[in-house]
Design an enzyme around this catalytic site. Sequence first.
Site, mmCIF file in Angstrom:
data_model
loop_
_atom_site.group_PDB
_atom_site.id
_atom_site.type_symbol
_atom_site.label_atom_id
_atom_site.label_comp_id
_atom_site.label_asym_id
_atom_site.label_seq_id
_atom_site.Cartn_x
_atom_site.Cartn_y
_atom_site.Cartn_z
ATOM 1 N N LYS A 78 1.018 -0.909 -0.330
ATOM 2 C CA LYS A 78 -0.095 -0.085 0.076
ATOM 3 C C LYS A 78 1.020 1.291 -0.183
ATOM 4 O O LYS A 78 2.170 1.630 0.589
ATOM 5 C CB LYS A 78 -0.727 0.107 1.189
ATOM 6 C CG LYS A 78 -1.625 0.888 1.223
ATOM 7 C CD LYS A 78 -3.024 0.381 1.756
ATOM 8 C CE LYS A 78 -3.818 1.425 2.911
ATOM 9 N NZ LYS A 78 -4.746 1.329 3.529
ATOM 10 N N SER A 153 -9.683 2.311 2.975
ATOM 11 C CA SER A 153 -8.237 2.337 1.869
ATOM 12 C C SER A 153 -7.491 1.685 1.159
ATOM 13 O O SER A 153 -6.376 2.491 0.819
ATOM 14 C CB SER A 153 -7.892 3.822 2.934
ATOM 15 O OG SER A 153 -7.226 3.017 4.250
ATOM 16 N N SER A 177 -9.971 -0.601 7.144
ATOM 17 C CA SER A 177 -8.898 -0.933 5.793
ATOM 18 C C SER A 177 -9.301 -1.359 5.160
ATOM 19 O O SER A 177 -8.632 -1.457 4.212
ATOM 20 C CB SER A 177 -8.737 0.706 5.513
ATOM 21 O OG SER A 177 -8.403 1.699 6.263
#
Length: 465
Positions: A78, A153, A177
């Site tokens: 990420k 996210s 997330s």
Amino acid sequence: MDRRVHAFTDDALGDDDAVALAERLRRREVAPPELRAAVAARAARVEPHLHGLALDRTADPVTGDADGPLAGVPTLVKDNVEVRGWPAGHGTRAFVPAPSREHAEVTRQLLACGLDLLGTTRMPEYGLNASTEFADAEPTRNPWDPRFSAGASSGGAAALVAAGVVPLAHANDGGGSIRIPAAACGLVGLKPSRGRLAPNATGTRMPIDLVADGVVSRSVRDTAVFLGAADRGRRNPALPPLGLVEGPARRRLRVGLLLESPTGAAVDADTRETVTAVAELLAKQGHEVSDAVTGVGTRFVDDFLDYWGLLAFSVVTGGRLLHGRTFAPHRLDGLTHGLADHYRRALARTPVFLHRLRRVAATHAELFTRHDVLLSPVLAHTPPEIGWLAPTVPIEQLTARLLDYVAFTPLANVAGAPAIALPAGATAGGLPVGVHLEGTVGDERTLLELAYAIEADRPWRRIRD
């Protein structure tokens, strides 16, 4: 009309999950360069539609430990985790990211498992939104239907795993997330207990550490193998050892069914039907299913919103300290500024809401004197269309929509407890519907064992079928 976007084909990756790929690599049926070439080709096929990649390093990967259980398996990290030599952009255009000087601790855990890092995935600005959308850039789209959100996210990670670009991808979770995009994209996503994996640098700077790292995957065993290996490599003596969880257990569990959210948000029909069907399945498997109540009350929602605002306020006021002179607060999006403004109005309440949030762990632990695991929706409704949660939506309207959507996941973050999203259902239109299992602190084993049992009796849909 079939709108699915995926890259599954008869190449070196095939349909395999990470565990199967690792086995083929050990038997030398395939080599890491072949897998990287397949990842590059698959990404090129879906990226024009999904927009999940932040940084493509398929030609220059960071390779993992050759002795790790997932040695040679390709993955992505990420955009908020440091990989030496790569920029970490945190999903924002408010600063120009420089190459990271060192690997983050979680990066080292991924590499110790043997995973090869091939790039980074997109996320909304600082992970504050529940949809990977932007004020001035293409959103990340759901591979099951690109008209819809991929969640957030870790939205880029989930979209690319679901579309078959990589078998699993790094994700992290400060309010849902990992689990939100897993539910939106039809994946398995486990948020570990606080302290199970290496500390997240962002989380350790918070007054209450909400952030846990993990992966999103297409199979329960991929998540179990990664988490077990990470736990063995870095044992936290404050938590029970996890080991490798390889299948369901035979013990009878007390399952608490939770269909009413702390936010008071109404659960839509598709979600309620999926969770109810899983509850019935667990009862048939011999578990005792009874209704549960969280005990935190609606004040928890107000306190979490205040804390959410505090995090945004910290970005607005402290961004230059974190990112240097290139940081420009005026380039932050409307959600970040709106949440920061909310906290300015809540500033005097800070000691009170922090005190109440810290007490949530005890309330949560008391709940698990009556239940071994909680079953609930991941989200109160199925993935919204792109634009519904865009950061350009007026802040009062956007905040209300987010609270109605992200209705179940934050409790585990505040309590520091493990929770897993499972892709147990679908809408009539084909969008995934996730269910949520939540355990007591340190008890990932029970969640994984139960997840294996659900997967065996209710196999996940595959996007290419």
